[in-house]
Design an enzyme around this catalytic site. Sequence first.
Site, PDB file in Angstrom:
ATOM      1  N   SER A   1       0.827  -1.200   0.000  1.00  0.00           N
ATOM      2  CA  SER A   1       0.000   0.000   0.000  1.00  0.00           C
ATOM      3  C   SER A   1       0.873   1.268   0.000  1.00  0.00           C
ATOM      4  O   SER A   1       1.669   1.462  -0.915  1.00  0.00           O
ATOM      5  CB  SER A   1      -0.968  -0.054   1.187  1.00  0.00           C
ATOM      6  OG  SER A   1      -2.075   0.778   1.000  1.00  0.00           O
TER       7      SER A   1
ATOM      8  N   ASP B   1      -9.997  -6.554  -3.836  1.00  0.00           N
ATOM      9  CA  ASP B   1      -9.559  -5.321  -3.176  1.00  0.00           C
ATOM     10  C   ASP B   1     -10.424  -4.137  -3.609  1.00  0.00           C
ATOM     11  O   ASP B   1     -10.549  -3.863  -4.807  1.00  0.00           O
ATOM     12  CB  ASP B   1      -8.092  -5.057  -3.531  1.00  0.00           C
ATOM     13  CG  ASP B   1      -7.440  -3.991  -2.668  1.00  0.00           C
ATOM     14  OD1 ASP B   1      -8.152  -3.278  -1.942  1.00  0.00           O
ATOM     15  OD2 ASP B   1      -6.205  -3.882  -2.731  1.00  0.00           O
TER      16      ASP B   1
ATOM     17  N   HIS C   1      -7.322  -6.320   0.463  1.00  0.00           N
ATOM     18  CA  HIS C   1      -6.172  -5.408   0.481  1.00  0.00           C
ATOM     19  C   HIS C   1      -4.970  -5.916   1.289  1.00  0.00           C
ATOM     20  O   HIS C   1      -3.888  -5.347   1.184  1.00  0.00           O
ATOM     21  CB  HIS C   1      -6.621  -4.042   1.030  1.00  0.00           C
ATOM     22  CG  HIS C   1      -5.651  -2.940   0.792  1.00  0.00           C
ATOM     23  ND1 HIS C   1      -5.286  -2.523  -0.479  1.00  0.00           N
ATOM     24  CD2 HIS C   1      -4.955  -2.153   1.657  1.00  0.00           C
ATOM     25  CE1 HIS C   1      -4.414  -1.525  -0.380  1.00  0.00           C
ATOM     26  NE2 HIS C   1      -4.190  -1.279   0.896  1.00  0.00           N
TER      27      HIS C   1
END
Length: 258
Positions: A81, A207, A235
Amino acid sequence: MRLFFQTTGDGPELVLLHGWGMNAAVWAPVVAELSQAFRVTVIELPGHGASAYDPAASTLDDWVTACLAAAPERAVWIGWSLGGQLAQRAALRDPQRISGLVMVTASPRFVVGDGWPHAMALATLTQFARALRRDHHQTLERFLSLQVQGDEAARETLRLLRQDIALRPEADPLALEHGLELLRTVDLRAGLGDIRCPTLWLFGERDTLVPADLCDELERLMPAAEILILQGCAHAPFLSHPRQCLRALNHFLEPDHA
């Protein structure tokens, strides 16, 4: 700005960078196995976990500089991320330091923009920023729920995320605010073609924060990169589906892997 880092194992160097609001504990499901074949350095982002935070050093490059100072001289960087954006920028700034990149549910741009429809709505992140100033605990909890949304192991993954956050010191609220601003504003698309090291992008099929649909755009921006969509994942695939993640990582990290 001194960052907390921890090194385990012996072998080729790996660096692991977590995402916004998280800490080093989230990597626990994969570190034990990776450290059997690699020297793994887990770094906590500025103001996260036990890492210090300097409010005057809030730009992407400031955060990258701090991560580089804590990292081995040359390594494969694995970024989740926001950690993936830091790794991308590090590869552009100091290519001699980065021997390979693995982007785990990361993106060069997290919000929707021109020619970039497969991302979060700007209004969503702006709303998060407002809520964060009122109650950062509640905002983090909401973000955890979004990370597991759609995952076939959502309930257990959410439990693990909550558990991992509690294992380490609480993130600095100002670091959270600045980190959210990075997610809102950073756009690294123009530089992707300049990244020369081997690169693997891992996406979660389900996601909702970094949709796997952006694969088509990535193939255009970075045609030499490998892209893999992990089935059933949202995620945080290394928490919800660690075996799938480890198979993909080990294959990419094999010495004879082309």
